[in-house]
Design a protein around this motif. Structure first.
Motif, mmCIF file in Angstrom:
data_model
loop_
_atom_site.group_PDB
_atom_site.id
_atom_site.type_symbol
_atom_site.label_atom_id
_atom_site.label_comp_id
_atom_site.label_asym_id
_atom_site.label_seq_id
_atom_site.Cartn_x
_atom_site.Cartn_y
_atom_site.Cartn_z
ATOM 1 N N PRO A 1 -9.333 -43.311 -100.674
ATOM 2 C CA PRO A 1 -9.139 -42.990 -99.260
ATOM 3 C C PRO A 1 -8.115 -43.890 -98.580
ATOM 4 C CG PRO A 1 -11.170 -44.214 -99.559
ATOM 5 C CD PRO A 1 -10.666 -43.895 -100.937
ATOM 6 N N PHE A 2 -7.545 -43.383 -97.504
ATOM 7 C CA PHE A 2 -6.669 -44.182 -96.664
ATOM 8 C C PHE A 2 -7.530 -45.086 -95.780
ATOM 9 C CE2 PHE A 2 -4.235 -40.288 -97.496
ATOM 10 C CZ PHE A 2 -3.039 -40.825 -97.949
ATOM 11 N N SER A 3 -6.978 -46.203 -95.385
ATOM 12 C CA SER A 3 -7.669 -47.070 -94.429
ATOM 13 C C SER A 3 -7.528 -46.456 -93.035
ATOM 14 C CB SER A 3 -7.079 -48.476 -94.445
ATOM 15 O OG SER A 3 -5.752 -48.443 -93.930
ATOM 16 N N LEU A 4 -8.292 -46.972 -92.092
ATOM 17 C CA LEU A 4 -8.207 -46.468 -90.725
ATOM 18 C C LEU A 4 -6.791 -46.647 -90.176
ATOM 19 C CD1 LEU A 4 -9.715 -45.282 -88.329
ATOM 20 C CD2 LEU A 4 -10.317 -47.616 -87.624
ATOM 21 N N ALA A 5 -6.193 -47.809 -90.454
ATOM 22 C CA ALA A 5 -4.832 -48.069 -89.973
ATOM 23 C C ALA A 5 -3.834 -47.121 -90.629
ATOM 24 C CB ALA A 5 -4.455 -49.521 -90.261
ATOM 25 N N GLU A 6 -3.997 -46.851 -91.930
ATOM 26 C CA GLU A 6 -3.106 -45.928 -92.632
ATOM 27 C C GLU A 6 -3.256 -44.519 -92.080
ATOM 28 O OE1 GLU A 6 -2.633 -47.868 -97.086
ATOM 29 O OE2 GLU A 6 -4.420 -46.669 -96.631
ATOM 30 N N ARG A 7 -4.502 -44.134 -91.811
ATOM 31 C CA ARG A 7 -4.744 -42.802 -91.249
ATOM 32 C C ARG A 7 -3.973 -42.619 -89.946
ATOM 33 N NH1 ARG A 7 -10.145 -41.557 -88.014
ATOM 34 N NH2 ARG A 7 -8.886 -42.828 -86.572
ATOM 35 N N ASP A 8 -4.144 -43.574 -89.042
ATOM 36 C CA ASP A 8 -3.489 -43.463 -87.740
ATOM 37 C C ASP A 8 -1.964 -43.504 -87.874
ATOM 38 O OD1 ASP A 8 -5.997 -43.340 -86.656
ATOM 39 O OD2 ASP A 8 -6.043 -45.449 -86.028
ATOM 40 N N LYS A 9 -1.475 -44.266 -88.821
ATOM 41 C CA LYS A 9 -0.037 -44.375 -89.036
ATOM 42 C C LYS A 9 0.546 -43.048 -89.529
ATOM 43 C CE LYS A 9 3.198 -47.722 -91.084
ATOM 44 N NZ LYS A 9 3.289 -48.914 -91.968
ATOM 45 N N ILE A 10 -0.195 -42.360 -90.402
ATOM 46 C CA ILE A 10 0.254 -41.064 -90.927
ATOM 47 C C ILE A 10 0.258 -40.016 -89.822
ATOM 48 C CG2 ILE A 10 -0.345 -39.176 -92.490
ATOM 49 C CD1 ILE A 10 -1.472 -41.313 -94.410
ATOM 50 N N ILE A 11 -0.814 -39.985 -89.015
ATOM 51 C CA ILE A 11 -0.890 -39.018 -87.923
ATOM 52 C C ILE A 11 0.269 -39.218 -86.948
ATOM 53 C CG2 ILE A 11 -2.241 -38.311 -85.913
ATOM 54 C CD1 ILE A 11 -4.772 -38.935 -87.543
ATOM 55 N N ASP B 1 7.834 -36.869 -86.322
ATOM 56 C CA ASP B 1 8.832 -36.408 -87.290
ATOM 57 C C ASP B 1 9.616 -35.223 -86.729
ATOM 58 O OD1 ASP B 1 9.492 -36.732 -90.409
ATOM 59 O OD2 ASP B 1 9.633 -34.619 -89.850
ATOM 60 N N ARG B 2 10.913 -35.312 -86.871
ATOM 61 C CA ARG B 2 11.798 -34.291 -86.318
ATOM 62 C C ARG B 2 11.576 -32.912 -86.936
ATOM 63 N NH1 ARG B 2 18.442 -34.549 -86.754
ATOM 64 N NH2 ARG B 2 18.866 -32.499 -85.784
ATOM 65 N N TYR B 3 11.292 -32.897 -88.240
ATOM 66 C CA TYR B 3 11.192 -31.624 -88.957
ATOM 67 C C TYR B 3 9.758 -31.146 -89.177
ATOM 68 C CZ TYR B 3 16.065 -32.747 -89.974
ATOM 69 O OH TYR B 3 17.395 -33.063 -89.851
ATOM 70 N N TYR B 4 8.811 -32.067 -89.262
ATOM 71 C CA TYR B 4 7.456 -31.676 -89.679
ATOM 72 C C TYR B 4 6.373 -31.961 -88.642
ATOM 73 C CZ TYR B 4 9.797 -31.284 -94.170
ATOM 74 O OH TYR B 4 10.667 -30.914 -95.178
ATOM 75 N N LYS B 5 6.761 -32.221 -87.376
ATOM 76 C CA LYS B 5 5.736 -32.458 -86.358
ATOM 77 C C LYS B 5 4.887 -31.217 -86.105
ATOM 78 C CE LYS B 5 9.026 -31.579 -82.565
ATOM 79 N NZ LYS B 5 9.654 -32.192 -81.365
#
Length: 386
Positions: A200-210, A216-220
């Motif tokens: 699993p991702f950490s809480l900080a990693e989760r928020d960073k990915i979101i 993101d210009r192309y994938y938001k």
């Protein structure tokens, strides 16, 4: 010994009793050859008993290795010499490819489209590459499969060939199943534990990915889906199948009832979930906010919550290879597949004190799975003072 009134596998060395033109005939294999021996007996209950005695004699001789290969010992004596000749039963020899094609068509209405595409299409591809389709060379087929296909796939393929030939026996296409019991002799190496797949991702990693998706210009466009996955623990295939009719009007509950699968004709919806028919998910304030942000003003019941840019089902394979990989590549985060959003939700829920049984209900797993693969790993070990 079997009669032609019973369907099923003819074991090695067995003698079958068949009727042709109302006359009884003994059919069996020995030394790689198929033998058809006329008894001259009419097909009556009285003569069936005599035919069974003759069949039993042949089976015993085969068993004790005293079989008369000239067949003179088993042919009718002079007492039967005046019997009208019996027309031999002719069973056309079919090969494995022919049987497999018929078997696949028989299985098609019984299987999900994704199973036909992903599983049976792969098996058909394996079959095309075999050097022979001769059922008398089943051992050669097995050896070739083991040498050219990864061991796990090879065993599953042999299991499929066994099922195919078992069906062919019952359907009267062949008399014996040459693959019977063969898969049991194939030993697999010890597989990796399921826990190793849970990263699993950490809480900080989760928020960073979101946040990265939002910016993101192309994938938001996919940001709401990513945030939804992280905050519900839903399987990606379940999330992209959601329609607004599955969400209550007050946005407090979601009913997961279906999933998107890959079929021969493309993406398709399959009713029911992986481990249950459906499950009811209570939405917290964060999930309600996600739903509120994506809900159109004039929503129709059949509209998708998370459509593709073209308004169709999202292709998860393309999403992972284009959007997901691209966004994560720009972050200082070890790459994991999108399915880890589910593992992240479960792990964080347990870490925040939610009972394993309740987590199981939320994500559609059994409590045993949660305890075995998630909860057990969260326990801190300590040495008590004695």
């Amino acid at each position: 010994m079997q009669t032609n009134r019973k369907a099923g596998k003819a074991f090695k060395g067995s003698v079958q009793i068949k009727s042709s033109n109302n006359r009884l005939q003994l059919v069996f294999s020995y030394g790689g050859k198929r033998h058809y021996l006329s008894t001259g007996f009419p097909d009556t209950s009285q003569y069936q008993k005599l035919a069974k005695m003759k069949a039993s004699e042949i089976e015993k001789d085969i068993l004790y290795e005293r079989f008369d290969q000239t067949l003179e010992k088993y042919k009718p004596k002079s007492a039967f010499s005046t019997v009208i000749p019996v027309t031999p039963i002719f069973t056309p020899k079919v090969n494995l490819a022919e049987i497999w094609d018929k078997y696949v068509e028989w299985k098609r209405p019984q299987c999900a489209p994704s199973t036909m595409k992903n599983q049976y299409r792969a098996y058909s591809s394996y079959l095309e590459r075999l050097p022979t389709h001769d059922l008398d060379r089943a051992n050669d087929i097995r050896d070739c499969v083991l040498q050219t296909i990864p061991i796990n796939s090879a065993k599953r393929f042999i299991v499929a060939l066994n099922s195919c030939c078992q069906w062919a026996v019952k359907s009267g296409l062949i008399l014996e199943n040459p693959f019977y019991g063969m898969a049991n002799e194939i030993e697999l190496p010890k597989s990796k534990k399921v826990e190793e797949d849970i990263d699993p991702f950490s809480l900080a990693e989760r928020d960073k990915i979101i946040q990265a998706f939002r910016c993101d210009r192309y994938y938001k466009f996919y940001a709401p889906l990513v945030e939804f996955l992280f905050n519900t623990g839903a399987r990606p295939s379940e999330a992209i199948a959601l329609q607004w009719k599955h969400v209550t009007s007050d946005l407090k509950f979601i009913s997961f009832e279906q999933a998107v699968t890959v079929s021969e004709k493309g993406l398709a919806v399959k009713q029911g979930l992986k481990t249950q028919e459906k499950r009811r998910f209570p939405c917290n304030a964060k999930v309600q906010a996600i739903l509120s942000s994506i809900k159109p003003e004039n929503t129709k019941p059949d509209d998708l919550l998370f459509p593709s840019p073209a308004g169709k089902y999202i292709d998860l394979h393309n999403f992972r290879n284009r959007a997901w990989k691209t966004v994560l590549a720009g972050l200082d985060i070890t790459y994991r597949k999108p399915y880890q959003t589910r593992h992240t939700f479960i792990t964080l829920a347990l870490g925040n004190g939610l009972d394993a049984k309740d987590v199981a209900r939320l994500v559609g797993n059994s409590p045993e799975i949660i305890y075995r693969h998630y909860a057990g790993n969260k326990r801190e070990l300590f040495v008590p003072e004695f």
